[in-house]
Design a protein around this motif. Structure first.
Motif, PDB file in Angstrom:
ATOM      1  N   LEU A 106       0.840  -1.189   0.000  1.00  0.00           N
ATOM      2  CA  LEU A 106       0.000   0.000   0.000  1.00  0.00           C
ATOM      3  C   LEU A 106       0.884   1.252   0.000  1.00  0.00           C
ATOM      4  O   LEU A 106       2.033   1.218   0.431  1.00  0.00           O
ATOM      5  CB  LEU A 106      -0.912  -0.003   1.226  1.00  0.00           C
ATOM      6  CG  LEU A 106      -1.950  -1.129   1.277  1.00  0.00           C
ATOM      7  CD1 LEU A 106      -2.644  -1.153   2.632  1.00  0.00           C
ATOM      8  CD2 LEU A 106      -2.972  -0.973   0.159  1.00  0.00           C
ATOM      9  N   PRO A 107       0.356   2.380  -0.467  1.00  0.00           N
ATOM     10  CA  PRO A 107       1.172   3.603  -0.547  1.00  0.00           C
ATOM     11  C   PRO A 107       1.605   4.105   0.831  1.00  0.00           C
ATOM     12  O   PRO A 107       0.925   3.884   1.841  1.00  0.00           O
ATOM     13  CB  PRO A 107       0.228   4.608  -1.218  1.00  0.00           C
ATOM     14  CG  PRO A 107      -0.796   3.778  -1.913  1.00  0.00           C
ATOM     15  CD  PRO A 107      -0.971   2.540  -1.083  1.00  0.00           C
ATOM     16  N   ASP A 108       2.726   4.805   0.854  1.00  0.00           N
ATOM     17  CA  ASP A 108       3.217   5.424   2.084  1.00  0.00           C
ATOM     18  C   ASP A 108       2.211   6.444   2.617  1.00  0.00           C
ATOM     19  O   ASP A 108       1.514   7.124   1.844  1.00  0.00           O
ATOM     20  CB  ASP A 108       4.530   6.172   1.828  1.00  0.00           C
ATOM     21  CG  ASP A 108       5.691   5.242   1.497  1.00  0.00           C
ATOM     22  OD1 ASP A 108       5.516   4.012   1.578  1.00  0.00           O
ATOM     23  OD2 ASP A 108       6.776   5.759   1.157  1.00  0.00           O
ATOM     24  N   ALA A 109       2.197   6.565   3.953  1.00  0.00           N
ATOM     25  CA  ALA A 109       1.497   7.667   4.638  1.00  0.00           C
ATOM     26  C   ALA A 109       0.054   7.841   4.168  1.00  0.00           C
ATOM     27  O   ALA A 109      -0.409   8.960   3.949  1.00  0.00           O
ATOM     28  CB  ALA A 109       2.282   8.963   4.447  1.00  0.00           C
ATOM     29  N   GLY A 110      -0.670   6.726   4.066  1.00  0.00           N
ATOM     30  CA  GLY A 110      -2.023   6.795   3.530  1.00  0.00           C
ATOM     31  C   GLY A 110      -3.147   6.745   4.550  1.00  0.00           C
ATOM     32  O   GLY A 110      -4.312   6.872   4.171  1.00  0.00           O
ATOM     33  N   PHE A 111      -2.814   6.595   5.862  1.00  0.00           N
ATOM     34  CA  PHE A 111      -3.874   6.347   6.834  1.00  0.00           C
ATOM     35  C   PHE A 111      -3.708   7.213   8.088  1.00  0.00           C
ATOM     36  O   PHE A 111      -2.595   7.444   8.556  1.00  0.00           O
ATOM     37  CB  PHE A 111      -3.879   4.872   7.226  1.00  0.00           C
ATOM     38  CG  PHE A 111      -4.166   3.950   6.078  1.00  0.00           C
ATOM     39  CD1 PHE A 111      -5.472   3.648   5.720  1.00  0.00           C
ATOM     40  CD2 PHE A 111      -3.127   3.406   5.325  1.00  0.00           C
ATOM     41  CE1 PHE A 111      -5.734   2.809   4.638  1.00  0.00           C
ATOM     42  CE2 PHE A 111      -3.381   2.570   4.259  1.00  0.00           C
ATOM     43  CZ  PHE A 111      -4.692   2.267   3.906  1.00  0.00           C
ATOM     44  N   ASP A 112      -4.845   7.636   8.628  1.00  0.00           N
ATOM     45  CA  ASP A 112      -4.853   8.347   9.905  1.00  0.00           C
ATOM     46  C   ASP A 112      -4.637   7.400  11.075  1.00  0.00           C
ATOM     47  O   ASP A 112      -4.124   7.818  12.114  1.00  0.00           O
ATOM     48  CB  ASP A 112      -6.193   9.069  10.097  1.00  0.00           C
ATOM     49  CG  ASP A 112      -6.432  10.121   9.041  1.00  0.00           C
ATOM     50  OD1 ASP A 112      -5.672  11.102   9.017  1.00  0.00           O
ATOM     51  OD2 ASP A 112      -7.369   9.955   8.231  1.00  0.00           O
TER      52      ASP A 112
END
Length: 273
Positions: A106-112
């Motif tokens: 999954l992409p970097d830095a994608g979730f809170d």
């Protein structure tokens, strides 16, 4: 993330008949404590949340309720059958993916919020799992773990069959003596640069007749292959030990304390902080 996912870690629990129900019950029993952790984290409407190693549901329902229609929830698990079961009951704001929690793609830095429950303490390699969770959380976001420490899994009054099953359970999962995986996560999150790292151990008490009465025998049934292969319980004694433990747990005077659920979470530093 097409095709059959690869797998990292040594997850020994089998997908037997009744395993989905066991996992759903576990989630229901622990829902209140998980809710308290999410309250303290401050999960809000509009958040994007990831539940790594979610199994056939994980905490995705509670996350879905909290983030609302403007938010989104992603559940990821290696077991494609679990993923299909989860998809069948998924809310509109929830997506399930088959993949390796240690290397999601999954992409970097994608979730809170990136949440993991009972994966590092069962499949091992916590350093890799923490690193992946940190990669996936956005600046200002939260990484949260719930992991099991089996030292508090005790039955009163004691019984030989309970002890045999408890020792077999501990023998199937990675524990490191005085530095068990569940406790180590706190240090790993701090070393990973998270801020405001919290530590909340939780115990659940169970008495005869409670919904979780069968926790230990049911879990050992799901570990049958590993227990026998590792010589933790002889195959000829396996069913007998289960039956004796269940008889003891059914007695009105029997109680037990669960494994410790070690909740640990922290916040990724935002730019300029």
């Amino acid at each position: 993330m097409g095709g059959t996912p690869t797998r990292t870690g040594d997850y020994t629990i089998e997908r037997r008949l009744g395993e989905v129900e066991r996992l759903h019950l576990q989630g229901e029993v622990l829902a209140a404590e998980t809710g308290q952790m999410l309250d303290r984290i401050g999960v809000r409407p509009g958040w994007s949340c990831l539940d790594l190693g979610c199994g056939p549901r994980g905490i995705t329902r509670e996350l879905s309720r909290r983030v609302g229609p403007e938010g989104r929830v992603t559940g990821l698990d290696f077991d494609e059958t679990f993923v299909e079961i989860a998809r069948a009951e998924a809310a509109a704001n929830t997506t399930f993916l088959a993949g390796d929690a240690y290397a999601t793609g999954l992409p970097d830095a994608g979730f809170d919020l990136v949440h993991v429950r009972f994966l590092a303490s069962t499949a091992g390699q916590p350093e890799r799992l923490v690193a992946e969770a940190l990669r996936l959380a956005r600046p200002g976001g939260v990484v949260a773990f719930q992991e099991a420490d089996f030292l508090t899994l005790n039955c009163y009054p004691p019984h030989p069959a309970w002890k045999a099953l408890r020792d077999a359970l501990a023998g199937c999962f990675p524990q490191t003596g005085e530095d068990p995986t569940a406790q180590r996560i706190f240090r790993l999150l701090r070393q990973g640069g998270l801020r405001e790292v919290e530590y909340r151990p939780v115990l659940v008490g169970v008495r005869s007749g409670d919904p979780w009465q069968d926790y230990l025998p049911a879990t050992i049934e799901s570990l049958r292959g590993a227990v026998i292969a590792r010589g933790l319980i002889a195959e000829a004694m396996f069913d007998r030990q289960l039956a004796e433990c269940r008889r003891h747990l059914a007695e009105a005077g029997t109680v037990f304390t669960s494994y410790t659920i070690v909740q640990t979470w922290g916040r990724v530093a935002a730019p300029g902080t």
